[in-house]
Design an enzyme around this catalytic site. Structure first.
Site, PDB file in Angstrom:
ATOM      1  N   GLY A   1       0.781  -1.243   0.000  1.00 11.91           N
ATOM      2  CA  GLY A   1       0.000   0.000   0.000  1.00 11.91           C
ATOM      3  C   GLY A   1       0.807   1.285   0.000  1.00 11.91           C
ATOM      4  O   GLY A   1       0.297   2.332   0.414  1.00 11.91           O
TER       5      GLY A   1
ATOM      6  N   ASN B   1       1.609   3.011  -2.609  1.00 15.24           N
ATOM      7  CA  ASN B   1       0.952   3.923  -3.551  1.00 15.24           C
ATOM      8  C   ASN B   1      -0.345   4.475  -2.961  1.00 15.24           C
ATOM      9  O   ASN B   1      -0.674   5.644  -3.160  1.00 15.24           O
ATOM     10  CB  ASN B   1       0.705   3.230  -4.893  1.00 15.24           C
ATOM     11  CG  ASN B   1       1.993   3.126  -5.691  1.00 15.24           C
ATOM     12  OD1 ASN B   1       2.461   4.119  -6.233  1.00 15.24           O
ATOM     13  ND2 ASN B   1       2.589   1.934  -5.717  1.00 15.24           N
TER      14      ASN B   1
ATOM     15  N   ILE C   1      -7.211 -10.027 -11.649  1.00 14.82           N
ATOM     16  CA  ILE C   1      -7.803  -9.465 -12.866  1.00 14.82           C
ATOM     17  C   ILE C   1      -9.301  -9.319 -12.602  1.00 14.82           C
ATOM     18  O   ILE C   1      -9.962 -10.275 -12.175  1.00 14.82           O
ATOM     19  CB  ILE C   1      -7.526 -10.380 -14.072  1.00 14.82           C
ATOM     20  CG1 ILE C   1      -6.020 -10.416 -14.330  1.00 14.82           C
ATOM     21  CG2 ILE C   1      -8.297  -9.898 -15.299  1.00 14.82           C
ATOM     22  CD1 ILE C   1      -5.580 -11.458 -15.318  1.00 14.82           C
ATOM     23  N   LEU C   2      -9.815  -8.120 -12.818  1.00 18.61           N
ATOM     24  CA  LEU C   2     -11.222  -7.848 -12.486  1.00 18.61           C
ATOM     25  C   LEU C   2     -12.167  -8.615 -13.406  1.00 18.61           C
ATOM     26  O   LEU C   2     -11.995  -8.615 -14.633  1.00 18.61           O
ATOM     27  CB  LEU C   2     -11.502  -6.349 -12.585  1.00 18.61           C
ATOM     28  CG  LEU C   2     -10.857  -5.496 -11.481  1.00 18.61           C
ATOM     29  CD1 LEU C   2     -10.935  -4.014 -11.852  1.00 18.61           C
ATOM     30  CD2 LEU C   2     -11.499  -5.757 -10.124  1.00 18.61           C
TER      31      LEU C   2
ATOM     32  N   ASN D   1      -5.015   1.531 -13.645  1.00 16.77           N
ATOM     33  CA  ASN D   1      -4.086   0.604 -12.990  1.00 16.77           C
ATOM     34  C   ASN D   1      -2.658   1.138 -13.111  1.00 16.77           C
ATOM     35  O   ASN D   1      -2.312   1.825 -14.077  1.00 16.77           O
ATOM     36  CB  ASN D   1      -4.164  -0.764 -13.672  1.00 16.77           C
ATOM     37  CG  ASN D   1      -3.180  -1.764 -13.073  1.00 16.77           C
ATOM     38  OD1 ASN D   1      -3.134  -1.959 -11.862  1.00 16.77           O
ATOM     39  ND2 ASN D   1      -2.364  -2.393 -13.919  1.00 16.77           N
TER      40      ASN D   1
ATOM     41  N   HIS E   1       1.289   0.066 -13.382  1.00 23.50           N
ATOM     42  CA  HIS E   1       2.139  -1.068 -13.765  1.00 23.50           C
ATOM     43  C   HIS E   1       3.601  -0.627 -13.707  1.00 23.50           C
ATOM     44  O   HIS E   1       3.939   0.454 -14.208  1.00 23.50           O
ATOM     45  CB  HIS E   1       1.778  -1.541 -15.176  1.00 23.50           C
ATOM     46  CG  HIS E   1       2.536  -2.759 -15.591  1.00 23.50           C
ATOM     47  ND1 HIS E   1       2.186  -4.021 -15.162  1.00 23.50           N
ATOM     48  CD2 HIS E   1       3.640  -2.905 -16.366  1.00 23.50           C
ATOM     49  CE1 HIS E   1       3.056  -4.907 -15.666  1.00 23.50           C
ATOM     50  NE2 HIS E   1       3.947  -4.246 -16.398  1.00 23.50           N
TER      51      HIS E   1
HETATM   52  C1  GRF Z   1       3.635  -1.476  -7.450  1.00 20.96           C
HETATM   53  O1  GRF Z   1       4.936  -1.761  -7.897  1.00 20.96           O
HETATM   54  C2  GRF Z   1       2.682  -1.419  -8.619  1.00 20.96           C
HETATM   55  O2  GRF Z   1       3.273  -0.982  -9.806  1.00 20.96           O
HETATM   56  C3  GRF Z   1       2.291  -2.866  -8.777  1.00 20.96           C
HETATM   57  O3  GRF Z   1       2.216  -3.354  -7.451  1.00 20.96           O
HETATM   58  C4  GRF Z   1       3.102  -2.600  -6.612  1.00 20.96           C
HETATM   59  C5  GRF Z   1       2.289  -2.113  -5.452  1.00 20.96           C
HETATM   60  O4  GRF Z   1       3.061  -1.500  -4.458  1.00 20.96           O
HETATM   61  N1  GRF Z   1       1.068  -2.979  -9.519  1.00 20.96           N
HETATM   62  P1  GRF Z   1       2.339  -0.854  -3.193  1.00 20.96           P
HETATM   63  O5  GRF Z   1       1.424  -1.915  -2.594  1.00 20.96           O
HETATM   64  O6  GRF Z   1       1.552   0.338  -3.663  1.00 20.96           O
HETATM   65  O7  GRF Z   1       3.435  -0.469  -2.254  1.00 20.96           O
END
Ligand code: GRF
Length: 200
Positions: free
Chosen positions: A13, A15, A93-94, A109, A111
């Site tokens: 988490g 992000n 995948i939703l 999303n 990536h």
């Molecule tokens: C990130 O590297 C994102 O690109 C990928 O999963 C990771 C999530 O990291 N889809 P966090 O849980 O937000 O720390």
């Protein structure tokens, strides 16, 4: 107008934290209306609780299948009036029903590579960075893109940020460099969905 956002998570988490911090600082005119996880007890849920944001967990154990879980998830998201769904480290995948129930609500999303390179089914986490390094690429980065039913990593690019590959990089060092950019990219991408005030 402050944009109500649903953030879907599966683990760490960081992000989600970047989004919560940007909302709290006023740098992003959005609010996290709900955090949804497909795994119980993950750190992302603690981050939501600390920020005073409601959360809900939909595990495949509790529902008969993915469609049932994702349908319930969509109902919860619709229930809080979210106008954007952000997949921030969400590892499923939703199911198509998710999009049907949230018709008209955009889904994005994050990536950890420069799509369309190094994306698709099975390309996640360290596998992405290992493939980038094995390819001999001189740069990598992250992509925020739109998500549509039955496709993986193929939607329109919203934001991309690039990082150099340094000599001696490992999947771990590259992942850390990319992650730093992800935190800004996801906030930037959400900002693009905030309705702008129309002057009369
Ligand atoms: C990130 O590297 C994102 O690109 C990928 O999963 C990771 C999530 O990291 N889809 P966090 O849980 O937000 O720390």
């Amino acid at each position: 107008m402050t944009l109500p956002v649903a953030v879907l998570v599966s683990g760490r988490g960081s992000n989600l934290q970047a989004i919560l911090d940007a909302c709290a600082s006023g740098g992003l005119d959005a609010r996290v209306a709900i955090v949804v996880s497909n795994h119980a007890g993950v750190p992302a849920l603690q981050r939501a609780a600390l920020a005073g944001v409601p959360s809900a967990v939909f595990t495949l154990r509790t529902y008969s299948d993915r469609a049932a879980a994702h349908s319930a998830m969509a109902a919860a998201i619709a229930g809080v009036g979210a106008e954007l769904v952000v997949l921030a480290g969400f590892d499923h995948i939703l199911a198509p029903i998710f999009f049907v129930r949230l018709s008209g609500v955009p889904v994005i999303n994050l990536h950890p590579a420069l799509l369309p390179l190094f994306g698709g089914r099975g390309m996640h986490g360290d596998k992405v960075h290992e493939a980038v390094l094995a390819s001999g690429a001189t740069e990598s980065g992250c992509t925020v893109h739109r998500v549509h039913p039955e496709t993986v990593d193929l939607g329109e690019v919203v934001v991309q940020r690039r990082v150099p590959i340094e000599p001696g990089d490992t999947a771990e060092t590259l992942a850390a460099r990319v992650l730093e950019q992800e935190h800004g990219a996801i906030v930037d991408a959400i900002r693009r969905f905030v309705p702008t005030a129309v002057s009369r």
